[in-house]
Design a protein around this motif. Structure first.
Motif, PDB file in Angstrom:
ATOM      1  N   GLU A   1      55.935  61.067  13.312  1.00 14.83           N
ATOM      2  CA  GLU A   1      54.555  61.316  13.652  1.00 14.83           C
ATOM      3  C   GLU A   1      53.602  61.389  12.453  1.00 14.83           C
ATOM      4  OE1 GLU A   1      54.609  64.929  15.701  1.00 14.83           O
ATOM      5  OE2 GLU A   1      55.222  64.169  17.516  1.00 14.83           O
TER       6      GLU A   1
ATOM      7  N   PRO B   1      42.716  62.683  18.727  1.00 12.12           N
ATOM      8  CA  PRO B   1      42.828  63.024  17.140  1.00 12.12           C
ATOM      9  C   PRO B   1      41.646  62.648  16.512  1.00 12.12           C
ATOM     10  CG  PRO B   1      44.953  62.075  17.903  1.00 12.12           C
ATOM     11  CD  PRO B   1      43.993  61.839  19.082  1.00 12.12           C
ATOM     12  N   ARG B   2      41.085  61.428  16.731  1.00 10.22           N
ATOM     13  CA  ARG B   2      40.005  60.854  16.022  1.00 10.22           C
ATOM     14  C   ARG B   2      38.734  61.714  16.215  1.00 10.22           C
ATOM     15  NH1 ARG B   2      36.359  56.312  15.546  1.00 10.22           N
ATOM     16  NH2 ARG B   2      35.381  56.728  17.378  1.00 10.22           N
TER      17      ARG B   2
ATOM     18  N   LEU C   1      54.233  51.418   4.537  1.00  9.56           N
ATOM     19  CA  LEU C   1      53.073  51.396   3.483  1.00  9.56           C
ATOM     20  C   LEU C   1      53.211  52.008   2.469  1.00  9.56           C
ATOM     21  CD1 LEU C   1      50.158  51.404   6.115  1.00  9.56           C
ATOM     22  CD2 LEU C   1      51.224  49.693   5.163  1.00  9.56           C
TER      23      LEU C   1
ATOM     24  N   TRP D   1      46.052  64.939   4.237  1.00  8.17           N
ATOM     25  CA  TRP D   1      44.991  65.600   4.889  1.00  8.17           C
ATOM     26  C   TRP D   1      44.042  66.289   3.572  1.00  8.17           C
ATOM     27  CZ3 TRP D   1      43.569  64.181   9.087  1.00  8.17           C
ATOM     28  CH2 TRP D   1      44.401  63.780  10.049  1.00  8.17           C
TER      29      TRP D   1
ATOM     30  N   VAL E   1      52.089  56.084  16.716  1.00 10.01           N
ATOM     31  CA  VAL E   1      51.779  57.645  16.800  1.00 10.01           C
ATOM     32  C   VAL E   1      51.259  58.157  15.451  1.00 10.01           C
ATOM     33  CG1 VAL E   1      52.964  59.638  17.378  1.00 10.01           C
ATOM     34  CG2 VAL E   1      53.850  57.536  18.389  1.00 10.01           C
ATOM     35  N   ALA E   2      51.892  57.741  14.289  1.00 12.70           N
ATOM     36  CA  ALA E   2      51.413  58.457  13.082  1.00 12.70           C
ATOM     37  C   ALA E   2      49.895  57.997  12.911  1.00 12.70           C
ATOM     38  CB  ALA E   2      52.390  57.980  11.991  1.00 12.70           C
ATOM     39  N   ALA E   3      49.819  56.639  13.132  1.00 12.78           N
ATOM     40  CA  ALA E   3      48.588  56.204  13.056  1.00 12.78           C
ATOM     41  C   ALA E   3      47.445  56.619  13.843  1.00 12.78           C
ATOM     42  CB  ALA E   3      48.381  54.498  13.381  1.00 12.78           C
ATOM     43  N   ARG E   4      47.617  56.916  15.100  1.00 15.13           N
ATOM     44  CA  ARG E   4      46.629  57.766  15.918  1.00 15.13           C
ATOM     45  C   ARG E   4      46.528  59.101  15.403  1.00 15.13           C
ATOM     46  NH1 ARG E   4      46.480  60.228  21.032  1.00 15.13           N
ATOM     47  NH2 ARG E   4      48.831  60.549  21.143  1.00 15.13           N
ATOM     48  N   PHE E   5      47.473  59.847  14.997  1.00 16.38           N
ATOM     49  CA  PHE E   5      47.515  61.006  14.690  1.00 16.38           C
ATOM     50  C   PHE E   5      46.664  61.232  13.195  1.00 16.38           C
ATOM     51  CE2 PHE E   5      51.373  63.267  16.761  1.00 16.38           C
ATOM     52  CZ  PHE E   5      50.890  62.920  17.903  1.00 16.38           C
ATOM     53  N   SER E   6      46.476  59.979  12.589  1.00 20.04           N
ATOM     54  CA  SER E   6      45.740  59.986  11.349  1.00 20.04           C
ATOM     55  C   SER E   6      44.270  59.609  11.942  1.00 20.04           C
ATOM     56  CB  SER E   6      46.112  58.803  10.275  1.00 20.04           C
ATOM     57  OG  SER E   6      47.642  58.939  10.187  1.00 20.04           O
ATOM     58  N   GLY E   7      44.091  59.565  12.874  1.00 24.95           N
ATOM     59  CA  GLY E   7      42.560  59.422  13.377  1.00 24.95           C
ATOM     60  C   GLY E   7      42.193  57.922  13.538  1.00 24.95           C
ATOM     61  N   ILE E   8      43.217  57.184  13.395  1.00 28.09           N
ATOM     62  CA  ILE E   8      42.678  55.629  13.896  1.00 28.09           C
ATOM     63  C   ILE E   8      42.809  55.463  15.457  1.00 28.09           C
ATOM     64  CG2 ILE E   8      43.621  53.147  13.530  1.00 28.09           C
ATOM     65  CD1 ILE E   8      45.097  54.018  11.186  1.00 28.09           C
ATOM     66  N   SER E   9      41.294  54.928  15.806  1.00 27.72           N
ATOM     67  CA  SER E   9      41.643  54.522  17.238  1.00 27.72           C
ATOM     68  C   SER E   9      42.339  53.390  17.503  1.00 27.72           C
ATOM     69  CB  SER E   9      40.188  54.413  17.674  1.00 27.72           C
ATOM     70  OG  SER E   9      39.456  54.175  16.785  1.00 27.72           O
TER      71      SER E   9
ATOM     72  N   ALA F   1      49.203  49.661   9.989  1.00 21.50           N
ATOM     73  CA  ALA F   1      49.469  51.336  10.389  1.00 21.50           C
ATOM     74  C   ALA F   1      49.975  51.212  11.639  1.00 21.50           C
ATOM     75  CB  ALA F   1      48.521  52.097   9.942  1.00 21.50           C
TER      76      ALA F   1
ATOM     77  N   LEU G   1      41.740  49.324  18.530  1.00 19.60           N
ATOM     78  CA  LEU G   1      41.881  48.340  17.754  1.00 19.60           C
ATOM     79  C   LEU G   1      42.770  47.106  18.520  1.00 19.60           C
ATOM     80  CD1 LEU G   1      41.805  47.780  14.523  1.00 19.60           C
ATOM     81  CD2 LEU G   1      44.230  48.515  14.635  1.00 19.60           C
TER      82      LEU G   1
ATOM     83  N   PHE H   1      44.691  49.274   8.914  1.00 14.93           N
ATOM     84  CA  PHE H   1      44.645  49.807  10.272  1.00 14.93           C
ATOM     85  C   PHE H   1      45.632  48.969  11.137  1.00 14.93           C
ATOM     86  CE2 PHE H   1      40.392  52.147  10.300  1.00 14.93           C
ATOM     87  CZ  PHE H   1      40.871  52.853   9.261  1.00 14.93           C
TER      88      PHE H   1
ATOM     89  N   VAL I   1      39.631  64.856  13.908  1.00 15.06           N
ATOM     90  CA  VAL I   1      39.403  64.570  12.452  1.00 15.06           C
ATOM     91  C   VAL I   1      37.933  64.447  12.179  1.00 15.06           C
ATOM     92  CG1 VAL I   1      39.542  62.536  10.889  1.00 15.06           C
ATOM     93  CG2 VAL I   1      41.367  63.122  12.382  1.00 15.06           C
TER      94      VAL I   1
ATOM     95  N   ILE J   1      53.944  56.342   7.672  1.00 14.05           N
ATOM     96  CA  ILE J   1      53.938  54.998   7.980  1.00 14.05           C
ATOM     97  C   ILE J   1      54.761  54.312   6.996  1.00 14.05           C
ATOM     98  CG2 ILE J   1      52.468  52.689   8.373  1.00 14.05           C
ATOM     99  CD1 ILE J   1      51.090  55.104   9.779  1.00 14.05           C
TER     100      ILE J   1
END
Ligand SMILES: Nc1ncnc2c1ncn2[C@@H]1O[C@H](COP(=O)(O)OP(=O)(O)OP(=O)(O)O)[C@@H](O)[C@H]1O
Ligand SMILES: [Mg+2]
Lengths: 351, 503
Positions: free
Chosen positions: B347, B329-330, B353, B416, A221-229, A215, A233, A212, B333, B350
């Motif tokens: 957006e 978003p969290r 990674l 996803w 932005v992408a990390a947040r959009f993946s559901g990571i808070s 990321a 963090l 996390f 999800v 990553i």
């Protein structure tokens, strides 16, 4: 052209390769001027020697560098760690204070507040500093360098307030054990480093924390959009960093047996940032290496040791240090290495 | 042909660790032609362009411009000798203004200072040529991807001297904008410019190009006159086996099976002052709801509201019948909603990674920090999707940034699907995906849908929306203007609806 064997090449490309080379080189320089550099002897059941000394003295920096690594990995920076050291040092010193009491001919040390409580209190204050930084960066969205600049500037003032502008001396023998004591022959400070290191490595590799943090550092932005808070963090990462500074403050205060609001942890933030960079973690965030930062801290301490033991005049030792650091950074720069490689290739082709 | 080619690339080779991206590739460009470079995802198109423009150094081969050997080592050098490029991933500076982006590196000077007036005026004219009228002093990041793409194109058009290279410039553009771009290209062509054009849209290939070069797996397959190569032949040369577009299309058009009685997600009066007027949407499990509309009609904004990215200040959302507040978003999800964003570079991926880490990221985020997926399980999941979606990579440990654009898109879809969502929001999911893969992916999405997934589908290709959607909500000016059942809709009826709302 004959190729180098594959494992060797892989080793060359490993991220810790250059930090390790640098450290080894510095040790060799020390060894060249002082043949006893690697000697270790046992005195009174404790290990003594240059290497042990370097490790011991590097302990506070290693601790802070670990916290700083996580902060930098999230694209941030924390320049308030030095001030945090001063504050928690002041807290622990004035809470313990201490005096020598002789009762019925028996000497005993008495502290103002029980020592464990004092240490916990000081660490809690450090945590508070970190929460403040985290709040500004993650909550208010301030630029990390500005956000932590506030505490950096204000922190020393706060430390002065706590110690009433004085250098507070500690007279409480048990407290000195943290920064000067030995356990099974090894300095206590190194146990502290080891415990924090192991806990941190477990957290990073056995939970998703490492993933996390990377990321968020690479693409928030992408990390947040993946559901990571991402905010939570980042918030806790600043809190953790300040706690490592608090722990370092315990070692430093115990080591010098006093708290000096003006000078405790002075420039520590810069050394910590340098240690992280030397360890191969990019200031741009993302991929990071805790072990690399520890090596970076050792590089700095070994360099300092070399400068003192070579008898470099104190007026110019900062300049020497700067030059060496500059050279090390050059060696570790990918761009420069690529340029050199291209140059070698071209001359090779021409020949 | 009597004319000499202006640019010749021959025997180009380029390898990355584990992949031979280009094996003995050739390319010729003639002045006054539009040349299409075609091939599947990962065929090596972008790599060829990067080699040509000095972003990558080739391992072998030669490049001649007007007969002279050239070896550009950076983009600036290529530009100086008259080759300007729009790369697949927009590489402008998001925090600089539009005008600065168009003129960066060649600011006109008047006296001691930069001549901002000229910069602004000329940026405006450059964009006006593409029929874009925006405030050029605003930062680039404040505009949607399509506009950013147009800015990149405007920049290239205004610097182009001899050769213009466009790597998938139209991937997020609407038909109108594509047409405007094509008009501009035709003018340049008349002036004798050589234009290299990459796209996965066959219609566009045939609409504009004179000749076509096809790459497959990093190899040069052939160079053809566009008029002499049928659509089907083109697909077959690209894919290397027979594919029938029509049969796929027919299959995907088959209506989905069972539909739940109640919508999974139901938005009522959902809006955000300044960006979206209140909108009502019902998305059922087992159904595809398409969002129809032109650029700027509020499709992406709607998706972002449903995924908790943008703040909403009116209306309610119910998920599975329960009123919820989706403010991050969290949260979304955790309610089984997934969102494939339209701008994969900023957006989605990553970049540093690995593909594995990118694929399991959303799943891990939903599980939280402490319930860490064991590495072995991560690898199994990643390998499964790499295989299922046909992601072209030697292994799952490669950084995702090194995949070709289309393959990155597939990996994001995998991220996803791995969370086993209840509702999937797809914003331009087939952006940059080649024709064979597009059909496969849409088939896969449809299969998930038949298993009970609810899908919200956004695409700038109206025909695609029509093909896959069970219902289409038509948007215009950030407002929903109506809804049509998929089987009754054709492009005419949707456009009529949009036009009707205008009067
Ligand atoms: N920097 C890199 N490092 C390693 N491999 C790379 C790198 N860039 C490209 N590749 C590999 O080279 C191959 C060709 O990629 P390229 O981007 O040229 O494909 P493309 O034809 O442009 O595909 P798309 O249509 O998806 O954009 C791919 O397999 C890709 O993974
Ligand atoms: Mg490409």
């Amino acid at each position: 052209m004959n190729r180098l064997p594959a494992p060797f090449l892989a080793g060359l490309r490993h991220r810790l390769f250059w930090p390790c080379v640098t450290l080894a080189l510095l040790c060799l320089v020390n060894f060249y001027f002082n043949r006893g550099f690697f000697d270790i002897e046992i005195k009174n059941g404790a290990l003594y020697g240059s290497v042990i000394d370097i490790l011991n003295r590097a302990a506070p920096l290693m601790l802070v560098a670990m916290g700083m690594t996580l902060v930098i990995a999230t694209r941030g920076i924390d320049i308030s760690v030095g001030a945090t050291v001063a504050i928690s040092g002041a807290v622990v010193a004035s809470m313990i204070g201490g005096s020598l009491v002789i009762q019925n001919g028996v000497q005993s040390y008495v502290s103002n507040v029980p020592m464990p409580l004092a240490i916990l209190g000081a660490l809690a204050v450090a945590l508070l500093c970190g929460l403040w930084n985290g709040l500004l960066v993650a909550g208010a969205g301030m630029q990390p360098i500005i956000a932590t600049l506030i505490l950096m500037v204000a922190g020393r003032g706060i430390a002065q307030l706590i110690t009433a502008g004085q250098i507070v001396t500690v007279y409480y023998e048990p407290f000195f054990f943290i920064g000067n004591g030995f356990l099974l022959g090894i300095p206590v400070s190194l146990y502290i480093v080891a415990v924090v290191l192991i806990a941190l490595l477990l957290l990073i590799h056995r939970t998703a924390l490492g993933l996390f943090i990377q990321a968020v550092g690479i693409n928030p932005v992408a990390a947040r959009f993946s559901g990571i808070s991402a905010r939570a963090l980042v918030f806790w990462v600043y809190a953790f960093c300040a706690v490592t500074a608090g722990i370092a403050a315990m070692i430093i205060t115990s080591n010098v047996k006093s708290a000096d609001g003006n000078n405790a942890g002075l420039l520590l933030e810069l050394d910590a940032i340098l240690a992280v960079t030397l360890g191969g973690t990019s200031l741009a965030g993302g991929r990071f290496s805790i072990v690399g930062s520890l090596i970076g801290a050792l590089i700095i301490q070994t360099l300092t040791y070399a400068i003192y033991s070579l008898g470099v005049p104190p007026e110019i030792n900062m300049v020497v240090k700067a030059l060496v650091v500059f050279a090390v950074c050059l060696i570790q720069s990918d761009a420069l290495r690529a340029m050199l490689a291209r140059h070698v290739l071209r001359t090779g082709e021409a020949a | 042909m009597t004319v000499e080619p202006i640019l010749v690339m021959q025997g180009i080779r380029k390898s990355f660790p584990g992949v031979a991206a280009l094996k003995n590739v050739q390319l010729r460009l003639f002045p006054g032609e539009v040349h299409a470079l075609m091939g599947q995802n990962g065929a090596g198109k972008s790599t060829l362009i990067k080699v040509l423009t000095g972003v990558e150094t080739p391992d072998g081969g030669e490049i001649r411009l007007k007969g002279e050997l050239i070896q550009p080592t950076c983009v600036g050098e290529a530009q100086a000798i008259g080759i300007s490029t729009v790369y697949q991933e927009i590489n402008l500076c998001p925090n600089l203004s539009v005008a600065e982006n168009i003129f960066i590196g060649r600011f006109p000077i008047r006296g001691p200072a930069i001549d901002w007036k000229t910069i602004e005026r000329e940026s405006q004219t450059a964009l006006a040529a593409l029929n874009i009228h925006i405030d050029v002093t605003l930062p680039l990041a404040s505009f949607p991807v399509a506009i950013q793409q147009m800015v990149a194109i405007a920049r290239a058009l205004s610097t182009a001297a001899q050769v213009l290279i466009l790597d998938e410039p139209t991937s997020s553009l609407d038909e109108d904008e594509v047409e405007r771009l094509f008009q501009a290209l035709r003018q340049l062509k008349q002036k004798g410019m050589a234009i290299l054009f990459v796209t996965h849209f066959l219609d566009q290939t045939y609409a504009i190009s004179d000749r076509i070069t096809v790459l497959r797996n990093g190899e040069f397959v052939g160079e053809y006159a566009a008029s002499a190569l049928s659509r089907l032949d083109l697909i077959n040369t690209m894919v290397g086996r027979e594919i029938d577009e029509a049969s796929y299309a027919a299959e995907t058009a088959a209506q989905t099976g069972s539909v739940a009685a109640d919508p999974y997600v139901s938005a009522c009066g959902l809006g955000s002052t300044g960006t979206m007027r209140p909108i009502d949407l019902d998305i059922y499990q087992g159904q595809v709801l398409g969002l129809g509309g032109l650029l700027g009609s509020g499709r992406t904004e709607t998706a972002r509201m449903l995924f908790g990215i943008d703040h909403t200040d009116s209306g309610t959302i119910r998920v599975g019948g329960e009123a919820v507040k989706l403010n991050s978003p969290r949260k979304a999800v955790q309610h089984g909603i997934a969102f494939c964003p339209e701008d994969r570079k900023t957006e989605g991926i990553i970049a540093e990674l690995s593909i594995r880490e990118n694929i399991i990221l959303a799943l891990q985020a939903r599980r939280g920090i402490f319930r860490y997926l064991p590495k072995r399980l991560q690898r199994t999941i990643a390998d499964e999707y790499i295989q299922q979606l046909g992601i072209r990579t030697p292994d799952a440990e490669k950084p995702i940034g090194q995949l070709s654009g289309g393959n990155q898109q597939k990996a994001l879809l995998a991220r996803w699907l791995a969370t086993d969502p209840k509702m999937l929001i797809l914003d331009e999911p087939t952006r940059g995906i080649d024709i064979a893969a597009k059909l496969e992916i849409m088939e896969l999405v449809k299969a998930q849908c038949r298993k009970g997934l609810a899908i919200l589908f956004i695409s700038s290709e109206m025909s695609e929306v029509l093909r896959v959607s069970d219902r289409i909500a038509v948007l215009r000016d950030r407002q929903k203007i109506g809804e049509i059942a998929g089987k009754d809709a054709d492009e005419q009826s949707v456009f009529r609806m949009i036009a009707g709302a205008e009067s």
